[in-house]
Enzyme design. Structure first.
Site, PDB file in Angstrom:
ATOM      1  N   GLY A 154       0.751  -1.104  -0.134  1.00 48.57           N
ATOM      2  CA  GLY A 154       0.110  -0.033  -0.204  1.00 48.57           C
ATOM      3  C   GLY A 154       0.724   1.225  -0.001  1.00 48.57           C
ATOM      4  N   HIS A 207       6.011   1.389  19.480  1.00 47.41           N
ATOM      5  CA  HIS A 207       4.784   2.125  18.527  1.00 47.41           C
ATOM      6  C   HIS A 207       4.956   3.642  18.264  1.00 47.41           C
ATOM      7  CE1 HIS A 207       0.545   0.826  17.048  1.00 47.41           C
ATOM      8  NE2 HIS A 207       1.198   1.677  16.214  1.00 47.41           N
ATOM      9  N   ARG A 213      -1.974  -8.506  -2.563  1.00 50.67           N
ATOM     10  CA  ARG A 213      -3.149  -9.090  -3.149  1.00 50.67           C
ATOM     11  C   ARG A 213      -3.141  -8.869  -4.672  1.00 50.67           C
ATOM     12  NH1 ARG A 213      -7.840  -6.830   0.691  1.00 50.67           N
ATOM     13  NH2 ARG A 213      -6.592  -5.034   0.257  1.00 50.67           N
ATOM     14  N   GLU A 254      -0.056  -4.879  22.996  1.00 53.77           N
ATOM     15  CA  GLU A 254       0.387  -3.730  23.550  1.00 53.77           C
ATOM     16  C   GLU A 254      -0.792  -3.199  24.473  1.00 53.77           C
ATOM     17  OE1 GLU A 254       0.757  -0.976  20.409  1.00 53.77           O
ATOM     18  OE2 GLU A 254       1.902  -2.300  19.202  1.00 53.77           O
ATOM     19  N   ARG A 258       1.221  -4.060  12.339  1.00 50.25           N
ATOM     20  CA  ARG A 258       0.225  -4.717  13.250  1.00 50.25           C
ATOM     21  C   ARG A 258       1.132  -5.783  14.135  1.00 50.25           C
ATOM     22  NH1 ARG A 258      -1.318  -0.348  13.035  1.00 50.25           N
ATOM     23  NH2 ARG A 258      -3.630   0.400  12.358  1.00 50.25           N
ATOM     24  N   ILE A 274       2.623   2.858   2.464  1.00 53.55           N
ATOM     25  CA  ILE A 274       3.639   2.854   3.142  1.00 53.55           C
ATOM     26  C   ILE A 274       4.531   1.561   2.511  1.00 53.55           C
ATOM     27  CG2 ILE A 274       4.801   2.243   5.223  1.00 53.55           C
ATOM     28  CD1 ILE A 274       2.034   2.840   6.682  1.00 53.55           C
ATOM     29  N   THR A 294       6.374  -2.824  11.302  1.00 53.88           N
ATOM     30  CA  THR A 294       5.813  -1.608  11.623  1.00 53.88           C
ATOM     31  C   THR A 294       4.425  -1.374  11.551  1.00 53.88           C
ATOM     32  OG1 THR A 294       6.241  -0.498   9.470  1.00 53.88           O
ATOM     33  CG2 THR A 294       7.889  -0.540  11.450  1.00 53.88           C
TER      34      THR A 294
END
Length: 335
Positions: free
Chosen positions: A166, A297, A188, A279, A250, A168, A248
């Site tokens: 995506g 995070h 995908r 977290e 999830r 990032i 970076t």
């Protein structure tokens, strides 16, 4: 704007924010809205979230607030907009919100460069064993420079595997080119040749092959049932012994018990993590592995990014209040 009311809001909307935002954002919200801000920067309890959603017309949660179907069903009749702070929306039950005709917005794009910068930083830190070197200095056990001391690996000529291409992931690919890395990506959908040429990235449809052939792997997927423990013991076993993995995105993407075993047994060289499965609690066994770079995070933790996210939230609320479709409206995925 099918299934949603299209009428101008009269007066100042009642807004409740779940966490402290930057002073500039909070000041602007006070000017524009009837807003209730947080006095302390700690997460709301579930009961507090439920109470807030019964009392407001616009609810502003963060990605750490889990807004499930039960909370949405219990929301007050006046709640019409959930303006979330952050790009991800997996913490919100979009289908339940849609069923209640509650709009959901997010803040896409504002953290792209900051997160990509941090990703490259973690790649460098893991490659060059900088975290281990820093610990040696702090512990007072450094014996001085030596030609075989804490040897890492160069980035030039190495293969970077990007999982999730995506915004990032693409930004990481741009940066990796400057370090002379060869980029492969798994997604995908494959991009058109023009975009692949622009990114100097080659598509790999087989995730297992991407992991087996990459020197560095970086994850940029959303959290979902399909991506939960995407990187498990079997897939970690496919990676090269000198490979490094960076996450970076999830924390749920990696099976942390399997990662601990791979790091402890030296089956991969290192890992760089900005996110964790539970977290803010982090598995102490994970933190005890010497070949881990762990950051709390901080992917989006810049003044510029957080101010930009605040601006997007305010814009989304104002569009909605004026009877227009907010620019960052999110709809549930089609079945």
């Amino acid at each position: 704007m099918a299934n949603y009311e299209e009428k101008r809001f009269e007066g100042r909307p009642r807004v409740i924010v779940t966490r402290r935002l930057l002073p500039l954002t909070e000041a602007r919200m006070r000017e524009l809205f009837d807003v209730r801000l947080r006095e302390v920067d700690v997460p709301m309890t579930r009961d507090a979230l439920a109470a807030a959603m019964r009392e407001c017309e616009v609810f502003v949660p963060c990605v750490t607030d889990h807004i499930d179907s039960q909370l949405i069903e219990q929301a007050g009749p006046d709640l019409r907009l959930i303006a979330s702070f952050g790009m991800g929306t997996e913490h919100i039950d979009l289908a339940a919100a849609h069923a209640r005709r509650i709009m959901v917005t997010n803040t896409p794009g504002v953290f792209t460069d900051d997160t990509a910068d941090l990703t490259l930083a973690l790649i460098i830190l893991t490659a060059r064993r900088f975290a281990e070197g820093e610990r040696v200095l702090r512990e007072g056990s450094w014996g001085g420079w030596g030609p075989a001391e804490l040897l890492g690996q160069s980035l030039g000529g190495k293969r970077l595997g990007i999982v999730g291409m995506g915004r990032i992931g693409q930004a990481v690919a741009h940066r990796a080119r400057a370090f002379g890395m060869a980029v492969r990506y798994h997604n995908r959908h494959r991009f058109p040749a023009a975009i692949e040429n622009m990114l100097a990235a080659h598509y790999e449809p087989d995730l297992d092959r991407l992991l087996a052939e990459s020197d560095f792997v970086t994850l940029h997927c959303p959290a979902s049932p399909q991506t939960h423990h995407l990187i498990d013991a079997r897939r970690l076993g496919l990676m090269k012994p000198n490979a490094c993995i960076v996450n970076t995105a999830r924390g749920q993407l990696i099976d942390e018990d399997a990662l601990i075993a791979a790091l402890t047994e030296g089956r991969i060289a290192a890992a760089g993590l900005d996110v964790f499965a539970t977290e803010p609690d982090v598995n102490p066994r994970l933190l005890a592995t010497p070949n881990l770079v762990a950051i709390p995070h901080l992917g989006s933790a810049t003044v510029e990014g957080r101010e930009a996210a605040g601006d997007r939230i305010i814009a989304n609320i104002r569009f909605w209040a004026d009877g227009h479709r907010p620019p960052d409206m999110v709809l549930p995925a089609l079945p």
